[in-house]
Motif scaffolding. Structure first.
Motif, PDB file in Angstrom:
ATOM      1  N   ASP A 105       1.126  -1.479   0.099  1.00 46.77           N
ATOM      2  CA  ASP A 105       0.411  -0.003  -0.097  1.00 46.77           C
ATOM      3  C   ASP A 105       0.618   1.851  -0.046  1.00 46.77           C
ATOM      4  N   ARG A 144       0.802   2.792  -3.599  1.00 48.20           N
ATOM      5  CA  ARG A 144       0.311   4.112  -2.489  1.00 48.20           C
ATOM      6  C   ARG A 144      -1.557   4.691  -2.500  1.00 48.20           C
ATOM      7  N   LEU A 145      -1.503   3.518  -1.820  1.00 43.87           N
ATOM      8  CA  LEU A 145      -2.975   3.851  -1.270  1.00 43.87           C
ATOM      9  C   LEU A 145      -2.921   4.968  -0.011  1.00 43.87           C
ATOM     10  N   SER A 146      -3.822   5.779   0.103  1.00 50.14           N
ATOM     11  CA  SER A 146      -4.263   6.506   1.360  1.00 50.14           C
ATOM     12  C   SER A 146      -4.050   5.624   2.237  1.00 50.14           C
ATOM     13  N   ALA A 147      -4.290   6.197   3.677  1.00 50.08           N
ATOM     14  CA  ALA A 147      -3.853   5.776   4.945  1.00 50.08           C
ATOM     15  C   ALA A 147      -5.947   5.070   4.761  1.00 50.08           C
ATOM     16  N   ARG A 192      -7.513   4.751   2.640  1.00 51.82           N
ATOM     17  CA  ARG A 192      -8.389   3.770   1.824  1.00 51.82           C
ATOM     18  C   ARG A 192      -8.066   2.181   2.577  1.00 51.82           C
ATOM     19  N   THR A 193      -6.328   2.206   3.276  1.00 55.00           N
ATOM     20  CA  THR A 193      -5.812   1.162   4.030  1.00 55.00           C
ATOM     21  C   THR A 193      -7.109   0.764   4.898  1.00 55.00           C
ATOM     22  N   GLN A 216       5.383   6.691   7.809  1.00 51.84           N
ATOM     23  CA  GLN A 216       4.217   5.968   7.035  1.00 51.84           C
ATOM     24  C   GLN A 216       3.921   5.140   7.642  1.00 51.84           C
TER      25      GLN A 216
END
Length: 203
Positions: A82, A87-90, A92-93, A126
């Motif tokens: 992720d 690189r998914l947003s937090a 979205r995760t 991150q």
């Protein structure tokens, strides 16, 4: 209901990539877990998988392996895809993990989540945020969560093993991951009981 099916879904760490013994943490955990003949372990690894991929794979890979009149369990191993990959947003995760756990609950599948360990190419801030977010999602659903990041981020043996293995754990690193899983409610989760917490070894 004596038959038990333990399905493990995750990325290359589930496959034990870069482990000379080809056991990974999964093989080490299972070798220390007592099983009856009618208990099955089914491992589903896809390198560099993300939480979005895990959600999609639940219907196509996990559900067909669930047994009728079985004690079905799902171990979710989270990687760094992720962050390092798509690189998914937090948010979205968090949503992906919540959806995955809710899907499992709808099929009466008990879950156990192993968080992402520190790996090269991922900033500490991150990954720390990622791990905390996933821990919160699990806590709200009373699902056991293994915080491997906090335990290993400053662990000399883990860091030296990564350096020797070109960014992936070897025998020592997978051994540490297995130790963390085994000492974070693993056996009590399998038995359906509430267990004790433990820290990481310092050797």
């Amino acid at each position: 209901m004596s038959e038990k099916r333990i399905i493990i879904i995750g990325d290359e760490l589930v496959a034990g990539t870069a482990d000379p013994r080809r056991l990974g943490w999964v093989g080490r955990v299972m070798s220390r877990t007592p099983f009856a003949p009618d208990q099955h372990v089914l491992s589903l690894a896809v390198p560099y998988d993300t939480t979005q991929g895990l959600v999609q794979r639940f219907a196509t890979e996990v559900v067909p392996r669930l047994g009728r009149r079985c004690d079905n369990r799902l171990v979710i191993s989270l990687g760094v895809g992720d962050i390092r990959g798509v690189r998914l947003s937090a948010p979205r995760t968090r949503l992906n993990l919540a959806n995955l756990l809710d899907q499992a609950a709808s099929h009466q599948v008990g879950c156990f989540v192993v968080g992402p360990p520190p790996l090269p190419g991922v900033e500490d801030d991150q990954l720390a945020h990622f791990s905390r977010a996933c821990a919160e999602v699990c806590a709200r659903r009373k699902v056991p969560y293994v915080d491997t990041y906090t335990a290993l981020k400053d662990h000399d043996q883990w860091l030296s093993d990564l350096a020797a293995g070109d960014g992936l754990p070897g025998q020592a690193g997978y051994g540490l991951l297995a130790w963390l899983v085994l000492h974070r409610d693993w056996v009590s989760w399998l038995l359906g009981e509430e267990g004790e917490h433990a820290g990481v070894p310092t050797h």
